[in-house]
Design a protein around this motif. Structure first.
Motif, PDB file in Angstrom:
ATOM      1  N   SER A   1      18.623   9.315  -6.591  1.00 49.87           N
ATOM      2  CA  SER A   1      19.743   9.752  -7.428  1.00 49.87           C
ATOM      3  C   SER A   1      20.802   8.670  -7.523  1.00 49.87           C
ATOM      4  N   GLN A   2      20.793   7.758  -6.551  1.00 47.24           N
ATOM      5  CA  GLN A   2      21.738   6.638  -6.536  1.00 47.24           C
ATOM      6  C   GLN A   2      21.035   5.403  -5.975  1.00 47.24           C
ATOM      7  N   VAL A   3      21.461   4.249  -6.428  1.00 48.11           N
ATOM      8  CA  VAL A   3      20.956   2.990  -5.871  1.00 48.11           C
ATOM      9  C   VAL A   3      22.158   2.234  -5.323  1.00 48.11           C
ATOM     10  N   ASN A   4      22.331   2.313  -4.012  1.00 44.57           N
ATOM     11  CA  ASN A   4      23.439   1.611  -3.353  1.00 44.57           C
ATOM     12  C   ASN A   4      23.006   1.230  -1.943  1.00 44.57           C
ATOM     13  N   ASP A   5      23.927   0.620  -1.198  1.00 43.00           N
ATOM     14  CA  ASP A   5      23.574   0.133   0.141  1.00 43.00           C
ATOM     15  C   ASP A   5      23.761   1.189   1.229  1.00 43.00           C
TER      16      ASP A   5
ATOM     17  N   SER B   1      21.671   3.831   1.537  1.00 45.40           N
ATOM     18  CA  SER B   1      20.359   4.374   1.888  1.00 45.40           C
ATOM     19  C   SER B   1      19.375   3.217   2.065  1.00 45.40           C
ATOM     20  N   THR B   2      18.343   3.455   2.851  1.00 49.18           N
ATOM     21  CA  THR B   2      17.343   2.407   3.095  1.00 49.18           C
ATOM     22  C   THR B   2      16.665   1.999   1.802  1.00 49.18           C
ATOM     23  N   ALA B   3      16.218   2.999   1.007  1.00 48.34           N
ATOM     24  CA  ALA B   3      15.549   2.688  -0.257  1.00 48.34           C
ATOM     25  C   ALA B   3      16.490   1.940  -1.197  1.00 48.34           C
ATOM     26  N   GLY B   4      17.767   2.315  -1.166  1.00 45.80           N
ATOM     27  CA  GLY B   4      18.753   1.629  -2.009  1.00 45.80           C
ATOM     28  C   GLY B   4      18.925   0.180  -1.606  1.00 45.80           C
ATOM     29  N   LYS B   5      19.011  -0.083  -0.313  1.00 44.05           N
ATOM     30  CA  LYS B   5      19.150  -1.466   0.177  1.00 44.05           C
ATOM     31  C   LYS B   5      17.947  -2.313  -0.225  1.00 44.05           C
ATOM     32  N   ILE B   6      16.770  -1.747  -0.033  1.00 45.89           N
ATOM     33  CA  ILE B   6      15.538  -2.470  -0.370  1.00 45.89           C
ATOM     34  C   ILE B   6      15.509  -2.795  -1.862  1.00 45.89           C
TER      35      ILE B   6
ATOM     36  N   HIS C   1       0.833  -1.207   0.000  1.00 47.76           N
ATOM     37  CA  HIS C   1       0.000   0.000   0.000  1.00 47.76           C
ATOM     38  C   HIS C   1       0.866   1.254   0.000  1.00 47.76           C
ATOM     39  N   HIS C   2       1.907   1.271   0.799  1.00 46.29           N
ATOM     40  CA  HIS C   2       2.793   2.437   0.867  1.00 46.29           C
ATOM     41  C   HIS C   2       4.016   2.225  -0.019  1.00 46.29           C
ATOM     42  N   PRO C   3       4.323   3.182  -0.892  1.00 40.80           N
ATOM     43  CA  PRO C   3       5.450   3.027  -1.814  1.00 40.80           C
ATOM     44  C   PRO C   3       6.802   3.077  -1.099  1.00 40.80           C
ATOM     45  N   PRO C   4       7.698   2.124  -1.376  1.00 43.74           N
ATOM     46  CA  PRO C   4       9.040   2.174  -0.777  1.00 43.74           C
ATOM     47  C   PRO C   4       9.893   3.286  -1.402  1.00 43.74           C
ATOM     48  N   ILE C   5       9.566   3.651  -2.645  1.00 42.41           N
ATOM     49  CA  ILE C   5      10.282   4.738  -3.316  1.00 42.41           C
ATOM     50  C   ILE C   5       9.280   5.864  -3.538  1.00 42.41           C
TER      51      ILE C   5
END
Length: 370
Positions: free
Chosen positions: A74-78, A80-85, A65-69
């Motif tokens: 700007s980056q996808v890495n480990d 940030s929380t969103a990056g890890k997910i 229901h709630h979007p993780p992003i």
């Protein structure tokens, strides 16, 4: 097992994307739906603990229901929380699909589940956001096939007006046409004018039904080229929106009602604003953060408003309006987990597809009570 796109197509029959408020972050956020799906997990939030649970349980698709992003990455890495997910989901081929305000707004969605939980009846939309367009469909059919086309239209959902279904009007007449060279007419001969006893069938079709109804009409119609009109009508369409307002089975004091809300949602505590002895009968409900809609609840005549994340100064505004507010927290939207599973289970059964449905057991409520 089913293709991921098929799973989402069935789900969006219930909570279509066009019902979401403008700018909402919905749809496929991570991964691909172009794959076979054996197991779907439904969750309120997509936290790292939820993804770990999905990995452990060999989940192919998460519906949340709630979007993780919510904001662009700007980056996808480990780091940030969103990056890890995102990384974990991609590494384990887990797709994440989000239905947010479209699941709030749709009939039988989050706000209806919340209303049912506290026992409201005669509910109506609190904040209208979308009125579905209605069209008049007129089709011309040879007498021999009028019943076939009529039944196909009704079965596809056309002709729904208020509390009446399968509404149609028919007029007999004479159809005329000249098949041109290269055609294979059902009736008549190329290059010769033909007159046929036909029936004009009129009915109404909602926007969400158009494709399905037209397909059913053409499949049942014998002609190579079907003559029909589809014109926007001024009939009031179904109104969708955020929140619901309805009545309790019996009036309760605010103190009793607050306890009722606490019990209904199984939470450890609620906050409430207003005179604890005042009687509550008409109630507005809006899942999530409903601060913006305090005035709407008051305008619609609610005695009390149930919503989450109530701000301090908004509570003062509600007091000034004479509106009681009960805040059981944002997390009570978790009623959507069982709700979505029930909806999908029924749709999967009708579609005869075998996909496991599970509810996430990870606790995503950040608050604790002492």
């Amino acid at each position: 097992m089913a293709n991921g796109n098929q799973v989402i197509q069935l789900f969006e029959e219930f909570a279509p994307k066009h019902l979401a408020v403008e700018g909402d972050k919905i749809g496929l956020q991570i991964g691909s739906l172009n794959k076979e799906v054996k197991r779907v997990m439904v969750t309120l939030d997509v936290l790292e603990s939820v993804v770990d649970e999905a990995i452990e349980k060999e989940v192919d698709l998460i519906i949340a229901h709630h979007p993780p992003i919510f904001s662009p990455l700007s980056q996808v890495n480990d780091r940030s929380t969103a990056g890890k997910i995102t990384m974990k989901c991609i590494q384990h081929d887990i797709a994440v699909f989000v239905a947010h305000t479209n699941l709030d707004v749709c009939v039988g969605g989050v706000n209806d589940w919340m209303s049912e939980a506290i026992g409201l009846h005669d509910t109506k939309v609190l904040v209208p956001t979308y009125e579905e367009p209605v069209y008049k469909l007129t089709v011309f059919v040879p007498e021999t096939h009028a019943e076939d086309v009529s039944r196909a239209l009704g079965k596809a959902g056309a002709g729904h007006i208020g509390d009446y279904a399968d509404c149609q009007f028919r007029v007999a007449g004479t159809g005329q046409f000249t098949p041109l060279e290269g055609t294979t007419p059902f009736i008549g001969t190329p290059n010769e004018t033909e007159q046929v006893n036909e029936v004009r069938i009129e009915t109404v079709v909602r926007e969400s039904q158009k494709k399905r109804v037209l397909r059913a009409m053409k499949d049942a119609h014998p002609y190579e080229e079907v003559a029909y009109d589809l014109i926007r009508d001024e009939i009031e369409g179904h109104v969708y929106g955020l929140g619901r307002i309805g009545k309790l089975g019996q009036a309760l004091t605010l103190e009793e009602f607050a306890e009722h809300v606490k019990t209904s949602f199984g939470v450890e505590g609620v906050r409430f604003v207003g005179d604890s002895k005042r009687l509550i009968e008409k109630v507005a409900v809006l899942g999530g953060d409903g601060n913006k809609y305090v005035s709407a609840a008051h305008f619609k005549g609610a005695d009390a408003y149930v919503t989450g994340d109530l701000y301090f100064h908004v509570a003062h505004d509600a007091m000034a309006l004479g509106l009681a507010v009960v805040d059981p927290g944002h997390h009570v939207e978790s009623v959507m987990k069982q709700g979505v599973v029930d909806v999908l289970a029924e749709k999967f059964q009708k579609a005869k597809i075998d996909v496991d449905l599970i509810i996430s057991e990870a606790n995503t409520n950040p608050f604790q009570f002492k």
